[in-house]
Design an enzyme around this catalytic site. Structure first.
Site, PDB file in Angstrom:
ATOM      1  N   HIS A 222      37.374  36.608  30.285  1.00 21.95           N
ATOM      2  CA  HIS A 222      37.694  37.469  31.426  1.00 21.95           C
ATOM      3  C   HIS A 222      39.171  37.865  31.368  1.00 21.95           C
ATOM      4  O   HIS A 222      40.011  37.064  30.955  1.00 21.95           O
ATOM      5  CB  HIS A 222      37.373  36.756  32.744  1.00 21.95           C
ATOM      6  CG  HIS A 222      37.428  37.695  33.907  1.00 21.95           C
ATOM      7  ND1 HIS A 222      38.614  38.047  34.506  1.00 21.95           N
ATOM      8  CD2 HIS A 222      36.455  38.378  34.546  1.00 21.95           C
ATOM      9  CE1 HIS A 222      38.362  38.912  35.487  1.00 21.95           C
ATOM     10  NE2 HIS A 222      37.052  39.129  35.530  1.00 21.95           N
TER      11      HIS A 222
ATOM     12  N   GLU B 274      35.338  45.624  31.297  1.00 21.00           N
ATOM     13  CA  GLU B 274      36.110  45.575  32.531  1.00 21.00           C
ATOM     14  C   GLU B 274      37.513  46.116  32.271  1.00 21.00           C
ATOM     15  O   GLU B 274      38.420  45.360  31.871  1.00 21.00           O
ATOM     16  CB  GLU B 274      36.203  44.136  33.049  1.00 21.00           C
ATOM     17  CG  GLU B 274      34.854  43.528  33.370  1.00 21.00           C
ATOM     18  CD  GLU B 274      34.966  42.450  34.452  1.00 21.00           C
ATOM     19  OE1 GLU B 274      34.229  42.546  35.427  1.00 21.00           O
ATOM     20  OE2 GLU B 274      35.805  41.540  34.312  1.00 21.00           O
TER      21      GLU B 274
ATOM     22  N   GLY C  80      39.932  44.908  40.966  1.00 15.03           N
ATOM     23  CA  GLY C  80      40.591  44.558  42.227  1.00 15.03           C
ATOM     24  C   GLY C  80      41.520  45.630  42.758  1.00 15.03           C
ATOM     25  O   GLY C  80      42.304  45.378  43.669  1.00 15.03           O
TER      26      GLY C  80
ATOM     27  N   GLU D 271      41.392  38.019  33.535  1.00 18.07           N
ATOM     28  CA  GLU D 271      42.314  37.131  34.263  1.00 18.07           C
ATOM     29  C   GLU D 271      42.603  35.873  33.448  1.00 18.07           C
ATOM     30  O   GLU D 271      43.693  35.308  33.529  1.00 18.07           O
ATOM     31  CB  GLU D 271      41.719  36.806  35.649  1.00 18.07           C
ATOM     32  CG  GLU D 271      41.828  38.027  36.563  1.00 18.07           C
ATOM     33  CD  GLU D 271      40.730  38.160  37.584  1.00 18.07           C
ATOM     34  OE1 GLU D 271      39.996  37.186  37.819  1.00 18.07           O
ATOM     35  OE2 GLU D 271      40.602  39.269  38.144  1.00 18.07           O
TER      36      GLU D 271
ATOM     37  N   LYS E 181      35.258  34.316  41.099  1.00 19.71           N
ATOM     38  CA  LYS E 181      36.646  33.960  40.771  1.00 19.71           C
ATOM     39  C   LYS E 181      37.037  32.667  41.498  1.00 19.71           C
ATOM     40  O   LYS E 181      36.235  31.758  41.596  1.00 19.71           O
ATOM     41  CB  LYS E 181      37.566  35.139  41.101  1.00 19.71           C
ATOM     42  CG  LYS E 181      37.052  36.442  40.460  1.00 19.71           C
ATOM     43  CD  LYS E 181      38.005  37.578  40.504  1.00 19.71           C
ATOM     44  CE  LYS E 181      37.406  38.770  39.765  1.00 19.71           C
ATOM     45  NZ  LYS E 181      38.295  39.894  39.646  1.00 19.71           N
TER      46      LYS E 181
ATOM     47  N   ASN F  30      30.967  37.695  40.162  1.00 16.90           N
ATOM     48  CA  ASN F  30      31.988  36.748  39.718  1.00 16.90           C
ATOM     49  C   ASN F  30      32.832  36.379  40.937  1.00 16.90           C
ATOM     50  O   ASN F  30      33.595  37.204  41.431  1.00 16.90           O
ATOM     51  CB  ASN F  30      32.847  37.408  38.629  1.00 16.90           C
ATOM     52  CG  ASN F  30      34.040  36.556  38.234  1.00 16.90           C
ATOM     53  OD1 ASN F  30      34.138  35.388  38.630  1.00 16.90           O
ATOM     54  ND2 ASN F  30      34.948  37.126  37.459  1.00 16.90           N
TER      55      ASN F  30
ATOM     56  N   SER G  92      35.959  47.069  40.499  1.00 15.12           N
ATOM     57  CA  SER G  92      35.808  47.764  41.791  1.00 15.12           C
ATOM     58  C   SER G  92      34.410  48.358  41.995  1.00 15.12           C
ATOM     59  O   SER G  92      34.273  49.459  42.543  1.00 15.12           O
ATOM     60  CB  SER G  92      36.893  48.828  41.956  1.00 15.12           C
ATOM     61  OG  SER G  92      38.179  48.234  41.945  1.00 15.12           O
TER      62      SER G  92
HETATM   63  P1  13P Z   1      36.487  43.524  41.321  1.00 18.27           P
HETATM   64  O1  13P Z   1      35.048  43.910  41.518  1.00 18.27           O
HETATM   65  O2  13P Z   1      37.043  42.748  42.494  1.00 18.27           O
HETATM   66  O3  13P Z   1      37.321  44.714  40.942  1.00 18.27           O
HETATM   67  O4  13P Z   1      36.551  42.491  40.102  1.00 18.27           O
HETATM   68  C1  13P Z   1      35.908  42.817  38.903  1.00 18.27           C
HETATM   69  C2  13P Z   1      35.881  41.619  38.031  1.00 18.27           C
HETATM   70  O5  13P Z   1      36.889  41.170  37.527  1.00 18.27           O
HETATM   71  C3  13P Z   1      34.583  40.960  37.803  1.00 18.27           C
HETATM   72  O6  13P Z   1      34.654  40.024  36.781  1.00 18.27           O
END
Ligand code: 13P
Length: 250
Positions: free
Chosen positions: A95, A167, A173, A97, A11, A9, A213
């Site tokens: 997601h 997740e 992150g 976010e 983002k 992803n 992560s």
């Molecule tokens: P990270 O791998 O940067 O922690 O992000 C995970 C994520 O949100 C994937 O959709």
């Protein structure tokens, strides 16, 4: 029975030029890799060119979100038929976010999920608890509500192509990956909920990915868990060699 999926992803990273540079460097690193499905989720401005660049390879690309209607006065949105028109059949929904910063709700995820299903797309529905919810022992309740609401009125026949991504928000992150045991425990809760919503066969066949992560150093231990059917990778999917290292875990 459940073919693993390793998905990146991106983002809100990478211009179209940067996205194509990634694809050129990445494809040779995973050429012929067939053990896992490989997916990339670029931003909407890069999606069409990435779709073209991966056509005919073992890599697929998808969208990070979509509206549930085919067209209308909805500024800033992308529709299922628009995605299909560029050959895009995979979409991330719900997601954290989107939930956190753009008020995405499980009710809307349900509408989007039904739209994806009716268009023959493969939806990847993201669920996961906040740190405070985990600390208050609410993880199971949060996952249950997210899964039940997202799957409201979705039949077993409709859930055939469904993919779930667990997740935990505290692991995204932050570098704080869930231990393989914690992730597997949450996946088991989600599978239990899938059985409640769509029956035991769907629960057994649905792939549940872990995200938060994920790195080349921790992917093997995660994938060793029978409950974990792949990974949704953020930061570590932005660099071709690093993401290829995750795809080629042993
Ligand atoms: P990270 O791998 O940067 O922690 O992000 C995970 C994520 O949100 C994937 O959709």
């Amino acid at each position: 029975m459940r073919k693993p999926i390793i998905a990146g992803n991106w983002k809100m990273y990478k211009t179209p030029k940067e996205s194509l540079a990634f694809v050129s460097a990445f494809l040779p690193l995973v050429e012929g890799h067939d053990r896992d499905e490989i997916l990339l989720f670029p931003t909407v401005t890069s999606l069409a060119s990435v779709m073209e660049a991966v056509a005919g390879t073992n890599v697929r690309a998808g969208a990070q979100n979509m509206h549930w209607l085919n067209e209308g006065a909805y500024t800033g949105q992308t529709s299922p038929t628009m995605l299909l028109s560029i050959g895009c059949r995979h979409v991330l929904l719900g997601h954290s976010e989107q939930r956190m910063y753009f008020n995405e709700t499980s009710e809307r995820v349900n509408l989007k999920l039904k739209a994806a299903i009716s268009h023959g797309m493969t939806p990847i529905v993201c669920v996961g608890e906040l740190l405070a919810e985990r600390e208050n022992s609410q993880t199971e309740e949060v996952l249950r509500t997210q899964v039940r609401t997202a799957l409201h009125n979705v039949s077993a026949a409709e859930a055939q192509r469904l993919v779930i991504a667990y997740e935990p928000v505290w692991a995204i992150g932050t570098g704080a990956t869930a231990t393989p045991e914690i992730a597997a425990e949450a996946h088991a809760m989600i599978r239990h909920e899938l059985a409640h919503c769509c029956g035991s066969q769907i629960a057994q066949e649905t792939r549940i990915l872990y995200g938060g992560s994920v790195k080349p150093e921790n992917i093997s231990a995660l994938m060793a868990q029978q409950q974990i059917d792949g990974a949704l990778v953020g930061g570590a999917s932005l660099v071709p060699a690093t993401f290829a290292g995750i795809v080629r875990y042993r």
